[in-house]
Design a protein around this motif. Structure first.
Motif, PDB file in Angstrom:
ATOM      1  N   ARG A 433       0.818  -1.218   0.000  1.00 36.89           N
ATOM      2  CA  ARG A 433       0.000   0.000   0.000  1.00 36.89           C
ATOM      3  C   ARG A 433       0.846   1.259   0.000  1.00 36.89           C
ATOM      4  NH1 ARG A 433      -4.412  -2.620   4.192  1.00 36.89           N
ATOM      5  NH2 ARG A 433      -5.287  -4.079   2.664  1.00 36.89           N
ATOM      6  N   GLN A 434       2.098   1.146   0.413  1.00 30.53           N
ATOM      7  CA  GLN A 434       2.998   2.283   0.349  1.00 30.53           C
ATOM      8  C   GLN A 434       3.287   2.678  -1.089  1.00 30.53           C
ATOM      9  OE1 GLN A 434       3.825   3.725   3.226  1.00 30.53           O
ATOM     10  NE2 GLN A 434       4.909   5.395   2.194  1.00 30.53           N
ATOM     11  N   ALA A 435       3.028   1.760  -2.020  1.00 35.19           N
ATOM     12  CA  ALA A 435       3.330   2.009  -3.431  1.00 35.19           C
ATOM     13  C   ALA A 435       2.247   2.809  -4.137  1.00 35.19           C
ATOM     14  CB  ALA A 435       3.544   0.677  -4.158  1.00 35.19           C
ATOM     15  N   PHE A 436       1.142   3.117  -3.432  1.00 35.66           N
ATOM     16  CA  PHE A 436       0.004   3.788  -4.073  1.00 35.66           C
ATOM     17  C   PHE A 436      -0.189   5.208  -3.550  1.00 35.66           C
ATOM     18  CE2 PHE A 436      -1.127  -0.765  -4.010  1.00 35.66           C
ATOM     19  CZ  PHE A 436      -1.284  -0.993  -5.382  1.00 35.66           C
ATOM     20  N   SER A 437      -0.503   6.100  -4.486  1.00 33.85           N
ATOM     21  CA  SER A 437      -1.123   7.383  -4.152  1.00 33.85           C
ATOM     22  C   SER A 437      -2.551   7.301  -4.644  1.00 33.85           C
ATOM     23  CB  SER A 437      -0.408   8.546  -4.836  1.00 33.85           C
ATOM     24  OG  SER A 437       0.858   8.770  -4.274  1.00 33.85           O
ATOM     25  N   VAL A 438      -3.489   7.763  -3.808  1.00 30.11           N
ATOM     26  CA  VAL A 438      -4.896   7.588  -4.147  1.00 30.11           C
ATOM     27  C   VAL A 438      -5.635   8.913  -4.059  1.00 30.11           C
ATOM     28  CG1 VAL A 438      -7.029   6.355  -3.584  1.00 30.11           C
ATOM     29  CG2 VAL A 438      -4.814   5.250  -3.203  1.00 30.11           C
ATOM     30  N   VAL A 439      -6.422   9.175  -5.089  1.00 27.53           N
ATOM     31  CA  VAL A 439      -7.393  10.268  -5.034  1.00 27.53           C
ATOM     32  C   VAL A 439      -8.751   9.618  -5.260  1.00 27.53           C
ATOM     33  CG1 VAL A 439      -8.163  12.457  -5.987  1.00 27.53           C
ATOM     34  CG2 VAL A 439      -5.724  11.902  -5.962  1.00 27.53           C
ATOM     35  N   ALA A 440      -9.531   9.482  -4.167  1.00 28.93           N
ATOM     36  CA  ALA A 440     -10.789   8.740  -4.244  1.00 28.93           C
ATOM     37  C   ALA A 440     -11.981   9.672  -4.154  1.00 28.93           C
ATOM     38  CB  ALA A 440     -10.841   7.699  -3.124  1.00 28.93           C
ATOM     39  N   GLN A 441     -13.144   9.146  -4.513  1.00 26.98           N
ATOM     40  CA  GLN A 441     -14.359   9.960  -4.451  1.00 26.98           C
ATOM     41  C   GLN A 441     -14.880  10.087  -3.021  1.00 26.98           C
ATOM     42  OE1 GLN A 441     -17.527   8.043  -6.632  1.00 26.98           O
ATOM     43  NE2 GLN A 441     -16.648   6.013  -6.316  1.00 26.98           N
ATOM     44  N   ASP A 442     -14.586   9.088  -2.168  1.00 19.59           N
ATOM     45  CA  ASP A 442     -14.998   9.173  -0.759  1.00 19.59           C
ATOM     46  C   ASP A 442     -13.818   9.715   0.051  1.00 19.59           C
ATOM     47  OD1 ASP A 442     -13.573   6.898  -1.328  1.00 19.59           O
ATOM     48  OD2 ASP A 442     -14.486   5.694   0.250  1.00 19.59           O
ATOM     49  N   ILE A 443     -13.710  11.023   0.112  1.00 14.53           N
ATOM     50  CA  ILE A 443     -12.554  11.697   0.697  1.00 14.53           C
ATOM     51  C   ILE A 443     -12.766  11.846   2.205  1.00 14.53           C
ATOM     52  CG2 ILE A 443     -11.139  13.780   0.613  1.00 14.53           C
ATOM     53  CD1 ILE A 443     -12.582  14.214  -2.197  1.00 14.53           C
ATOM     54  N   VAL A 444     -11.798  11.423   2.977  1.00 16.40           N
ATOM     55  CA  VAL A 444     -11.859  11.569   4.427  1.00 16.40           C
ATOM     56  C   VAL A 444     -11.178  12.876   4.818  1.00 16.40           C
ATOM     57  CG1 VAL A 444     -11.177  10.599   6.648  1.00 16.40           C
ATOM     58  CG2 VAL A 444     -11.891   9.080   4.785  1.00 16.40           C
ATOM     59  N   ILE A 445     -11.944  13.776   5.397  1.00 14.31           N
ATOM     60  CA  ILE A 445     -11.423  15.057   5.858  1.00 14.31           C
ATOM     61  C   ILE A 445     -11.569  15.111   7.378  1.00 14.31           C
ATOM     62  CG2 ILE A 445     -11.580  17.571   5.688  1.00 14.31           C
ATOM     63  CD1 ILE A 445     -10.791  16.280   3.079  1.00 14.31           C
ATOM     64  N   PHE A 446     -10.486  15.461   8.061  1.00 14.73           N
ATOM     65  CA  PHE A 446     -10.497  15.530   9.520  1.00 14.73           C
ATOM     66  C   PHE A 446     -10.798  16.957   9.983  1.00 14.73           C
ATOM     67  CE2 PHE A 446      -7.570  12.174   8.217  1.00 14.73           C
ATOM     68  CZ  PHE A 446      -8.117  11.092   8.879  1.00 14.73           C
ATOM     69  N   ARG A 501      -9.642  18.671  -3.918  1.00 15.03           N
ATOM     70  CA  ARG A 501      -8.294  19.218  -4.112  1.00 15.03           C
ATOM     71  C   ARG A 501      -7.377  18.876  -2.934  1.00 15.03           C
ATOM     72  NH1 ARG A 501      -9.312  25.290  -5.862  1.00 15.03           N
ATOM     73  NH2 ARG A 501     -11.447  24.847  -5.245  1.00 15.03           N
ATOM     74  N   ILE A 502      -7.945  18.715  -1.747  1.00 13.37           N
ATOM     75  CA  ILE A 502      -7.135  18.212  -0.628  1.00 13.37           C
ATOM     76  C   ILE A 502      -6.634  16.812  -0.945  1.00 13.37           C
ATOM     77  CG2 ILE A 502      -7.241  17.401   1.770  1.00 13.37           C
ATOM     78  CD1 ILE A 502      -9.084  19.700   2.410  1.00 13.37           C
ATOM     79  N   ALA A 503      -7.522  15.972  -1.468  1.00 13.91           N
ATOM     80  CA  ALA A 503      -7.121  14.608  -1.829  1.00 13.91           C
ATOM     81  C   ALA A 503      -6.032  14.626  -2.904  1.00 13.91           C
ATOM     82  CB  ALA A 503      -8.329  13.819  -2.308  1.00 13.91           C
ATOM     83  N   ILE A 514       2.660   4.310  -8.066  1.00 10.23           N
ATOM     84  CA  ILE A 514       1.407   3.901  -8.691  1.00 10.23           C
ATOM     85  C   ILE A 514       0.320   4.879  -8.260  1.00 10.23           C
ATOM     86  CG2 ILE A 514      -0.297   2.057  -8.961  1.00 10.23           C
ATOM     87  CD1 ILE A 514       1.910   0.078  -8.176  1.00 10.23           C
ATOM     88  N   LEU A 515      -0.380   5.441  -9.231  1.00 11.34           N
ATOM     89  CA  LEU A 515      -1.383   6.462  -8.958  1.00 11.34           C
ATOM     90  C   LEU A 515      -2.769   5.910  -9.275  1.00 11.34           C
ATOM     91  CD1 LEU A 515      -1.993   9.418  -8.182  1.00 11.34           C
ATOM     92  CD2 LEU A 515      -1.642  10.024 -10.603  1.00 11.34           C
ATOM     93  N   LEU A 516      -3.655   5.933  -8.279  1.00  7.45           N
ATOM     94  CA  LEU A 516      -5.035   5.479  -8.444  1.00  7.45           C
ATOM     95  C   LEU A 516      -5.956   6.681  -8.330  1.00  7.45           C
ATOM     96  CD1 LEU A 516      -4.973   2.289  -6.146  1.00  7.45           C
ATOM     97  CD2 LEU A 516      -4.396   2.462  -8.578  1.00  7.45           C
ATOM     98  N   LEU A 517      -6.692   6.957  -9.394  1.00  5.40           N
ATOM     99  CA  LEU A 517      -7.592   8.108  -9.426  1.00  5.40           C
ATOM    100  C   LEU A 517      -9.017   7.605  -9.574  1.00  5.40           C
ATOM    101  CD1 LEU A 517      -5.580  10.399 -11.897  1.00  5.40           C
ATOM    102  CD2 LEU A 517      -5.456  10.329  -9.407  1.00  5.40           C
ATOM    103  N   ASP A 518      -9.801   7.761  -8.520  1.00  5.77           N
ATOM    104  CA  ASP A 518     -11.185   7.301  -8.526  1.00  5.77           C
ATOM    105  C   ASP A 518     -12.107   8.512  -8.525  1.00  5.77           C
ATOM    106  OD1 ASP A 518     -13.549   5.989  -8.296  1.00  5.77           O
ATOM    107  OD2 ASP A 518     -13.146   5.057  -6.362  1.00  5.77           O
ATOM    108  N   GLU A 519     -12.611   8.876  -9.707  1.00  2.00           N
ATOM    109  CA  GLU A 519     -13.444  10.077  -9.865  1.00  2.00           C
ATOM    110  C   GLU A 519     -12.723  11.287  -9.296  1.00  2.00           C
ATOM    111  OE1 GLU A 519     -16.013  10.035 -11.601  1.00  2.00           O
ATOM    112  OE2 GLU A 519     -16.909   8.046 -11.566  1.00  2.00           O
ATOM    113  N   ALA A 520     -11.465  11.474  -9.690  1.00  3.91           N
ATOM    114  CA  ALA A 520     -10.596  12.472  -9.068  1.00  3.91           C
ATOM    115  C   ALA A 520     -11.035  13.900  -9.334  1.00  3.91           C
ATOM    116  CB  ALA A 520      -9.162  12.282  -9.551  1.00  3.91           C
ATOM    117  N   THR A 521     -11.812  14.146 -10.373  1.00  2.00           N
ATOM    118  CA  THR A 521     -12.230  15.515 -10.677  1.00  2.00           C
ATOM    119  C   THR A 521     -13.752  15.634 -10.742  1.00  2.00           C
ATOM    120  OG1 THR A 521     -12.072  15.084 -13.073  1.00  2.00           O
ATOM    121  CG2 THR A 521     -10.112  15.948 -11.963  1.00  2.00           C
TER     122      THR A 521
END
Length: 597
Positions: A433-446, A501-503, A514-521
């Protein structure tokens, strides 16, 4: 809400006072959290013994004092007895201060370690656990049940040990002084045992129901708070109010039932105790009057005082055993979480290094979220190294699931997934999992600042790296404007585009191969989308990129596009090649083409 662990024994068959599961739970708690504190526990027990001996000595001195009053009449002897009695109670008072302080510290520390271990264990759970388990159930385990367990162990249990020691020591003294009279008084013991057996089963049943209802209430409350925007827009405040009030009424009713079951114990024991006192007064008075017995009035009075010292702790012990039945349900709930075993685990001797820039292959992959609805049946896809590959299709076709399978958030049931020729099951999960950067549609914001939210994915980042990521994601100006202000629960003070944009900034900061873009825009307006697409294009340079998108404008320049339909790859090729096919992709594009004009 489904709370399986709490519903282990929902039948109405008679349960023993301690079930096999209860014993296993107690042993688990003792072996893991109490046994290492044995020296301190012995210290508490020693202090409790001092309290018991103080009571026994008080009885002995009381008898001596009464004889001074009735027989000798020497003031100095009476003063001496009074001084010693005061000293005894001073000692007992000191130990009564130390024991609860020490026991609460021990219990709180044990439960803190319990919570720590449960949190650590929870982090190993499969994602499927969180898909099927409500947050309310997890909160119930880690907060309410653990806190109830801490109070029971630290206060109720120690008080029960103190009462038990008092009963044993004082009873031993009374047996020594008047065994026949004590045998007369103890006739109530079978009554107490029968009462406890009668109520224990009922208390366990009601407590189980209470924990289920409380968990359902916490889940409903969380759903209402998180969905308040929808509640207000839909004008459904009254509906939610009624739903929550119904849950609170259920909690109230069960608490009343629980108290009703426990309330039977005290008055029944009081009546039995009154019977025992009457026997002792009558038979003891006869013994004092009759020349056949070597016992006087002072001994009888002292014996009656001793009975008070025995029966009052016995009442408390009976109450403790009713509380114990409820506490056993709490312990079972906590331990049930500990008993959950993740299915996605590292194999023996996993690999820490692999070719992160190699080709990603899915070969004959079979997967289903549930046996009744299989999703993939022998699905094969390839994602060339260093290229941008997109996945499109209707909702429910399995696009996002592919990203979850590649990152091993779920376990495939058949086939294999490889990265650079290495099966992902052979790779240590953390390394994978360290090999992935992810921009997902379910964004967790703290509920922290923008800065802290971006830094979350790589805490060791420098300020320069964070600013660079923020600039690339077009969010640096917002950081300057907001400063250290928190973003509200789940980022409530941000728009959907700002969250996305935070994601994206996180992905820039992580900068994995490795870049995973799930509905990134998906939440960006067209003008911002174009700017962010240029930023993502820079981020994707030299990386293996997999894009899941609904907007075909976001993937028209991809090196390869897969079209999924009901878990099958029905088309593949470039944007131009797929349009030329005149198939499903062409139809999707024709439907959306109004966006591109």
């Amino acid at each position: 809400m489904k709370l399986n662990p709490l519903a282990r024994s929902k039948n109405n068959s008679k349960l023993p006072f301690f079930t096999k599961q209860d014993i296993e739970n107690i042993k688990w708690f003792w072996d893991n959290y109490l046994i290492q504190r044995t020296p301190w526990l012995f210290a508490v027990l020693g202090l409790i013994l001092v309290q018991g001996v103080a009571y026994q000595q008080f009885l002995s001195l009381t008898e001596s004092g009464l004889r001074v009053i009735f027989d000798a009449g020497v003031i100095s002897d009476l003063v001496q007895v009074c001084a010693v009695v005061f000293g005894l109670f001073a000692v007992r008072g000191l130990t009564s201060y130390i024991v609860p302080r020490l026991s609460t510290w021990l219990a709180s520390s044990a439960v803190m370690e319990l919570r720590r271990d449960l949190i650590e264990h929870m982090m190993t759970f499969d994602l499927s656990y969180f898909d099927r388990t409500s947050p309310g159930e997890t909160i119930l385990r880690l907060v309410s049940q653990a806190d109830g367990l801490s109070q029971f162990v630290g206060q109720a249990t120690v008080n029960a040990v103190r009462d038990f020691v008092t009963v044993v020591i004082v009873s031993g003294y009374l047996i020594y002084k008047a065994p026949v009279l004590f045998g007369t008084a103890i006739v109530i013991a079978p009554v107490i045992i029968l009462i406890l057996q009668y109520v224990s089963h009922k208390i366990k049943m009601v407590q189980r129901e209470a924990e289920n209802v409380l968990g359902a209430y916490m889940n409903a409350l969380e759903e209402t708070v998180n969905g308040m925007r929808t509640v207000k827009i839909s004008n459904q405040e009254k509906f939610e109010e009624a739903r929550l009030l119904q849950s609170t009424e259920g909690i109230r009713d069960l608490q009343i039932r629980l108290q009703a079951a426990q309330a039977v114990v005290m008055p029944a024991i009081d009546i039995a105790s009154a019977f025992a006192y009457a026997l002792v007064i009558g038979f003891g008075g006869y013994m004092a009057i009759s020349p056949a017995y070597d016992i006087d009035g002072a001994a009888i009075i002292t014996f009656l005082i001793g009975l008070v010292m025995v029966f009052d702790p016995m009442r408390n012990l009976a109450k403790f055993f009713t509380q114990l039945q409820a506490a056993l349900i709490l312990l079972d709930g906590v331990n049930s979480m500990n008993a959950i075993k993740p299915t996605i685990r590292d194999r023996d001797d996993p690999k820490d290094s692999f070719d992160t820039r190699g080709e990603i292959l899915l070969r004959d992959v079979t997967f289903a979220y549930s046996p009744e609805s299989p999703l993939f049946d022998r699905l094969s896809l390839d994602f060339p190294a260093g290229q941008r590959t997109a996945i499109v299709g209707a909702t429910g076709s399995g696009k996002t699931t592919i990203l979850s399978l590649i990152s091993r958030l779920y376990e495939i049931e058949g086939g294999e997934i490889t990265i650079g020729g290495t099966n992902i099951r052979d790779i240590r999960i953390s390394s994978l999992r360290q090999a992935f950067s992810v921009v997902a549609q379910d964004i967790v914001i703290f509920n922290a600042s923008l800065w802290e939210n971006i830094k979350y994915v790589r805490p060791e980042s420098t300020d320069e790296e964070i600013w660079e990521a923020a600039e690339s994601a077009e969010i640096a100006d917002l950081i300057r404007a907001r400063g250290d202000l928190p973003l509200g629960p789940k980022g409530a003070q941000l728009s959907g585009g700002q969250k996305q944009r935070i994601a994206i900034a996180r992905a820039f900061l992580r900068n994995a191969p490795i870049l995973l873009l799930d509905e990134a825009t998906s939440a960006l307006d067209q003008r911002t989308e174009e700017r962010v697409k240029r930023s993502l294009a820079r981020l994707a340079e030299g990386k293996t990129t997999i894009i899941v998108a609904h907007r075909l404008s976001a993937i028209s320049d991809a090196d390869k596009i897969y079209v999924l339909d009901q878990g099958r790859a029905v088309e593949s090729g470039t944007h131009e090649e797929l349009l030329a096919l005149g198939g499903l992709y062409h139809g999707m594009y024709s439907t959306q083409k109004g966006e591109y004009r």
